[in-house]
Design a protein around this motif. Sequence first.
Motif, PDB file in Angstrom:
ATOM      1  N   GLN A 166       0.829  -1.206   0.000  1.00 55.99           N
ATOM      2  CA  GLN A 166       0.000   0.000   0.000  1.00 55.99           C
ATOM      3  C   GLN A 166       0.867   1.262   0.000  1.00 55.99           C
ATOM      4  O   GLN A 166       0.559   2.257  -0.669  1.00 55.99           O
ATOM      5  N   GLN A 167       1.966   1.224   0.744  1.00 51.18           N
ATOM      6  CA  GLN A 167       2.874   2.375   0.764  1.00 51.18           C
ATOM      7  C   GLN A 167       3.516   2.601  -0.600  1.00 51.18           C
ATOM      8  O   GLN A 167       3.683   3.750  -1.032  1.00 51.18           O
ATOM      9  N   ILE A 168       3.865   1.522  -1.267  1.00 50.36           N
ATOM     10  CA  ILE A 168       4.458   1.648  -2.605  1.00 50.36           C
ATOM     11  C   ILE A 168       3.468   2.279  -3.568  1.00 50.36           C
ATOM     12  O   ILE A 168       3.819   3.192  -4.336  1.00 50.36           O
ATOM     13  N   VAL A 169       2.239   1.812  -3.540  1.00 53.93           N
ATOM     14  CA  VAL A 169       1.205   2.366  -4.416  1.00 53.93           C
ATOM     15  C   VAL A 169       1.027   3.859  -4.156  1.00 53.93           C
ATOM     16  O   VAL A 169       0.917   4.660  -5.094  1.00 53.93           O
ATOM     17  N   LEU A 186       3.199   5.968  -2.833  1.00 52.40           N
ATOM     18  CA  LEU A 186       4.384   6.710  -3.271  1.00 52.40           C
ATOM     19  C   LEU A 186       4.363   6.928  -4.777  1.00 52.40           C
ATOM     20  O   LEU A 186       4.729   8.005  -5.272  1.00 52.40           O
ATOM     21  N   VAL A 187       3.969   5.904  -5.518  1.00 54.20           N
ATOM     22  CA  VAL A 187       3.887   6.031  -6.979  1.00 54.20           C
ATOM     23  C   VAL A 187       2.861   7.093  -7.360  1.00 54.20           C
ATOM     24  O   VAL A 187       3.085   7.898  -8.276  1.00 54.20           O
ATOM     25  N   LYS A 188       1.747   7.129  -6.652  1.00 54.97           N
ATOM     26  CA  LYS A 188       0.721   8.149  -6.930  1.00 54.97           C
ATOM     27  C   LYS A 188       1.262   9.536  -6.635  1.00 54.97           C
ATOM     28  O   LYS A 188       1.023  10.482  -7.409  1.00 54.97           O
ATOM     29  N   ASP A 189       1.968   9.685  -5.521  1.00 50.28           N
ATOM     30  CA  ASP A 189       2.530  10.994  -5.168  1.00 50.28           C
ATOM     31  C   ASP A 189       3.512  11.481  -6.233  1.00 50.28           C
ATOM     32  O   ASP A 189       3.567  12.668  -6.566  1.00 50.28           O
ATOM     33  N   VAL A 190       4.282  10.536  -6.755  1.00 47.08           N
ATOM     34  CA  VAL A 190       5.256  10.892  -7.791  1.00 47.08           C
ATOM     35  C   VAL A 190       4.562  11.213  -9.097  1.00 47.08           C
ATOM     36  O   VAL A 190       4.919  12.161  -9.812  1.00 47.08           O
ATOM     37  N   GLY A 214      13.479   2.421   0.093  1.00 53.63           N
ATOM     38  CA  GLY A 214      12.758   1.161   0.187  1.00 53.63           C
ATOM     39  C   GLY A 214      13.235   0.131  -0.816  1.00 53.63           C
ATOM     40  O   GLY A 214      13.253  -1.074  -0.545  1.00 53.63           O
ATOM     41  N   LEU A 215      13.656   0.604  -1.988  1.00 53.05           N
ATOM     42  CA  LEU A 215      14.109  -0.305  -3.042  1.00 53.05           C
ATOM     43  C   LEU A 215      15.444  -0.966  -2.729  1.00 53.05           C
ATOM     44  O   LEU A 215      15.926  -1.785  -3.508  1.00 53.05           O
ATOM     45  N   MET A 220       7.743  -6.158  -5.234  1.00 50.61           N
ATOM     46  CA  MET A 220       6.410  -5.555  -5.164  1.00 50.61           C
ATOM     47  C   MET A 220       6.306  -4.351  -6.092  1.00 50.61           C
ATOM     48  O   MET A 220       5.270  -4.135  -6.736  1.00 50.61           O
ATOM     49  N   PHE A 221       7.372  -3.582  -6.190  1.00 54.57           N
ATOM     50  CA  PHE A 221       7.334  -2.385  -7.022  1.00 54.57           C
ATOM     51  C   PHE A 221       7.171  -2.734  -8.503  1.00 54.57           C
ATOM     52  O   PHE A 221       6.323  -2.162  -9.194  1.00 54.57           O
TER      53      PHE A 221
END
Length: 506
Positions: free
Chosen positions: A67-70, A72-76, A93-94, A102-103
Amino acid sequence: MWRRSKPRHQSLPGLEELRARRRERETALRKARREQQLISKRLLRDITDNEDDSLEGDLETHSLSEQQIVQLVKDVQHGSKEKLKSLITLRRGLQHKDVQLMFVRSEGSMRVLIGLFTCPFADVRMEAARCLHELSHSDDPSVTKACLPATSYLLTYLSGHSAEFTELCLYTLGNLIVESEHVRNQLLLQGVVPALALCTQSPHMAVLEALGYSLSQLLQSKEAPEKIIPIVLDSGLPQDILRLLRSDSEEWVGVAVEFSWCLHYIISSQLKNTLLISQGIVSKLVLFLTETAALASKTAVQGLELLICPVLRCLGNLLAEVDLAGNKVRIQDGRLLAAIFVFMQLYLHEHPFLVRECLWTLNNLTAEDPVLCSAMLHLNVLPVLFQLLSHSKAVSLLVLTVLCNVADLGPAYCQHLGQKDILPSIITTLGCADTEVKRQSLELLNILFRHCPYFVVDFLHHAGLQVLESFKDQPDLHPQVQAIWNQCPTGTVQLNEESSGLPLMD
C-alpha cells in the motif's frame, strides 16, 4: 624446443601437466577478479546516503508495504509538492529485495518511474535514476526485465552535462549488461558501443572508471568475440583505452585497472591482434610497464598490482602473435626485462600472484629469443631467478621453464648459467617433494648436459648420483633420469654405481 604460451592456448610441448596447472591458476585469477570487481554488480549507494538533514526523520530504511508503494507512486505521478521526498523514500525502500519485487509487479509503477527521466527538474531525474540503479542491482531476472524500457534513456543521457548523472547511468548499464545475452543484444541494437565510445572524452575520472566497468561487462560476455569485440575494434576504442591507461590524476589507478582488463579481453579474443600490433600497441604497453616500474620503485601506489597484472597478460598474449609480415613479435628492449624484475622483487611477499604473471610473460619473452636471453644474462638477474626456485611450486615451474629457454639456445648460454652456479640450485629443486618440479629440473639438466657435457662431472661432484638414486622408486621420472644417466661418463658411472648401489636403468 620451448614455445611461447598463453592462457587457454598452446603451451610448451612435453609439459602437459604444467599447462593444465597454469590454466587452472589463471582461471582462478580471472574468476577472483571477476567476482570481486567485474562480474559482480556495483552499487553507488555511498553517493546517495548523505541526504539533507531535514529529510532524515522521514527517510526510514525499513521495508515498505504494498500500500505504501502504491501511494508513493501516486505521489510521484500526480505532481505532488512532495515528489522528490517520495522518490527518496521509494529509493530507500528499493534497497530491499521484497520491495523491489512488489514495485515492479505494481501496475504502472515502472512506467511512472521511467517517465521521470524526461522531467524538466534535474533533481527529480537524478533521484529517478537512483531508484532505477537500485533495481538494476537486483539478482532477480524479473526485476532486471522491468528495467529494460529505460535503457534508451540511459544511453541518451551518457552525452549529458552532469558527470554524476552520467556515472550513475554507466553503472546502471553495467549492472544490466551482466544479466543476460538478451539485454546485451538490445543494447547493441540501441548503439551502446558508440555511446560508450563518446564517454572516453570525459574529463571526469569517476565517469571514466564507470565507463571502464560497463565496457568490461560487454567484452567478457560469452558472445563478445562474435558480436561485440568486432564492433569495439571498428569503433577505435582500443586506441582510446591505451590513451586512458596513462594519466597524472590521483584517481588514475582505478580508471587504468578497468581499461586494462578491457584491453585484455580484446587481445584474448585474437580477432585483430595483427592490426593492433601494426598500430604500435606492443611498444605502448612496453613503455607503460617501464614507466609503471619506475613509479612503483619510488612510491607505494595502492592497487597498482591490479593494473600491472592485466597489462602483463596483454603483452604476453601479443608475444605469441605474428605481425603483418608473418613474423613473431619480438621485443628487444632491456628496460622491459628490468621492469619485470622490479615488479617481482617489489610484490614477491605481498602479492605473489603478480610474480607468476611476470614469469609467464618472461617465458614468452625469452622463448627462442637470443637477444632477450642475452639481455637477461647481461642484467645479472639470474640470482633473483635462483632464489625464486624455493618460493612455491607454481613459481618454481615457471622459473625452470625460463631457464630452459635460456639453456636451449646453446653452449654459450649454458656456460653462462654454469658460471652463475646453476647446478647447486637445480639439485636443490630435485630434492623438493613435487614430481612436476623434479621432472622440469631433470629436463633442464638434460639440456645443460647435452650442450656442455663437462657439466656432468660437476653434477657428480655435487652428489648427483645420490640424488638420482632417490628417484629409483619413481617410475614417472625414469625417462628423464635415464637420459641423464646416458650422458654420464662410463667409468665414473660404474665406479659410483658400485659404491652407491644404484642399478642400471633399462
